[in-house]
Design a protein around this motif. Structure first.
Motif, short mmCIF file in Angstrom:
data_model
loop_
_atom_site.label_atom_id
_atom_site.label_comp_id
_atom_site.label_asym_id
_atom_site.label_seq_id
_atom_site.Cartn_x
_atom_site.Cartn_y
_atom_site.Cartn_z
N GLN A 6 0.83 -1.19 0.00
CA GLN A 6 0.00 0.00 0.00
C GLN A 6 0.87 1.26 0.00
N LEU A 7 0.31 2.30 -0.58
CA LEU A 7 0.86 3.64 -0.39
C LEU A 7 0.13 4.23 0.81
N PHE A 8 0.88 4.71 1.80
CA PHE A 8 0.28 5.25 3.02
C PHE A 8 0.24 6.77 2.97
N LEU A 9 -0.95 7.32 3.17
CA LEU A 9 -1.16 8.76 3.25
C LEU A 9 -1.60 9.05 4.68
N ARG A 10 -0.68 9.65 5.45
CA ARG A 10 -0.93 9.85 6.88
C ARG A 10 -1.37 11.29 7.15
N PHE A 11 -2.54 11.41 7.81
CA PHE A 11 -3.09 12.71 8.17
C PHE A 11 -2.72 13.05 9.62
N PRO A 12 -2.45 14.33 9.92
CA PRO A 12 -2.13 14.72 11.30
C PRO A 12 -3.40 14.89 12.13
N LYS A 13 -3.22 14.87 13.43
CA LYS A 13 -4.25 15.20 14.41
C LYS A 13 -5.34 14.11 14.51
N CYS A 14 -5.93 14.06 15.70
CA CYS A 14 -6.98 13.07 15.97
C CYS A 14 -7.94 13.67 16.98
N ASN A 15 -9.18 13.26 16.93
CA ASN A 15 -10.19 13.74 17.87
C ASN A 15 -10.24 12.91 19.15
N LEU A 16 -9.40 11.87 19.25
CA LEU A 16 -9.34 11.04 20.44
C LEU A 16 -7.90 10.96 20.94
N SER A 17 -7.77 10.53 22.19
CA SER A 17 -6.45 10.24 22.76
C SER A 17 -6.56 8.87 23.43
N CYS A 18 -5.91 7.86 22.83
CA CYS A 18 -6.06 6.48 23.29
C CYS A 18 -4.81 6.03 24.03
N VAL A 19 -4.98 5.17 25.00
CA VAL A 19 -3.86 4.79 25.87
C VAL A 19 -2.80 4.00 25.12
N TYR A 20 -3.18 3.36 24.02
CA TYR A 20 -2.22 2.53 23.27
C TYR A 20 -1.74 3.20 21.99
N CYS A 21 -2.04 4.47 21.81
CA CYS A 21 -1.69 5.14 20.55
C CYS A 21 -0.18 5.18 20.36
#
Length: 236
Positions: free
Chosen positions: A14-29
């Motif tokens: 796959q070609l990965f297109l990574r976007f910044p920022k998230c609306n959640l904060s998960c303990v395993y991120c």
């Protein structure tokens, strides 16, 4: 370019297109949280190198489409993050991409899901459970929004959709069961992903995970235990 490390499509190029920022904060991120919109866009020079060149950010959709068009022998374009559905309008502009779009999402933004439902061909949707993320006291709202997003992006003849649930130590089985009951008619596969230990997150034991799989098979025909394989062989 890399290989998918999670879920039923594990190993496909796959070609990965990574976007910044998230609306959640998960303990395993395991994704950096310090990204800002003004930072440069980084493009890997060649697959697996972890060497990058910088470009202006944000990139216009036309530039991203040109990068996609130059790829060869890839399965799809992974839209990952961060949370891609925060950028639903940009994703819509990628509809003409040469390869199918593969969305990786926390599924908590149903309006974003509605905006891209006719654009993405593959949906890797997480269902975040209580205690795994900071829901700011609004777990029920996030739970219901997740169920709505799965309904919007459900499996069709055009689109595959599967659900991935991270299995942590002490996971609430009743909460897991309730979540799967909401989405079982929308998905092709349920993936139980043993957490990769990170921060406060600890993995459940093999016996507990196998017992969860057996219980979930009462609800979904295809239930798989698949860890994060890219962590094993060191790709991005």
């Amino acid at each position: 370019m890399s290989a998918q490390g999670e879920g039923p499509y594990v190993g496909v190029r796959q070609l990965f297109l990574r976007f910044p920022k998230c609306n959640l904060s998960c303990v395993y991120c395991d994704t950096p949280r310090e990204w800002e919109d003004h930072q440069k866009c980084r493009i890997e020079k060649y697959p697996g190198s972890a060497e990058f060149e910088e470009a202006e950010n944000p990139q216009p959709s036309s530039a991203v489409l040109n990068i996609i068009a130059r790829q060869k022998r890839i399965h799809s374009v992974a839209l990952t993050g961060g949370e891609p559905l925060m950028y639903a309008q940009f994703i819509k502009e990628l509809k003409s991409a040469r390869f199918p779009l593969y969305l990786e999402s926390n599924m908590t933004l149903p309006e974003g899901a509605r905006a891209v439902k006719d654009v993405v061909r593959y949906v890797s949707g997480d269902f975040k459970l209580e205690g795994q993320c900071d829901f700011k006291g609004q777990y029920d709202r996030f739970f219901n929004d997740t169920a709505r997003s799965f309904s919007i992006l459900r499996r069709t003849s055009f689109r595959d959709c599967f659900c991935k649930i991270i299995v942590t130590e002490g996971l609430d089985v009743a909460d897991l069961t309730h979540a799967v009951e909401q989405v079982k008619g929308c998905i092709s596969t349920l993936v139980l992903q043993p957490v990769t230990p990170c921060g406060e997150a600890r993995a459940a034991g093999a016996t507990a995970i196998l017992q969860l799989q057996e219980r979930m098979l009462d609800l979904v025909e295809d239930v798989r235990i698949i860890p994060q394989t890219h962590k094993v062989w060191g790709c991005l």
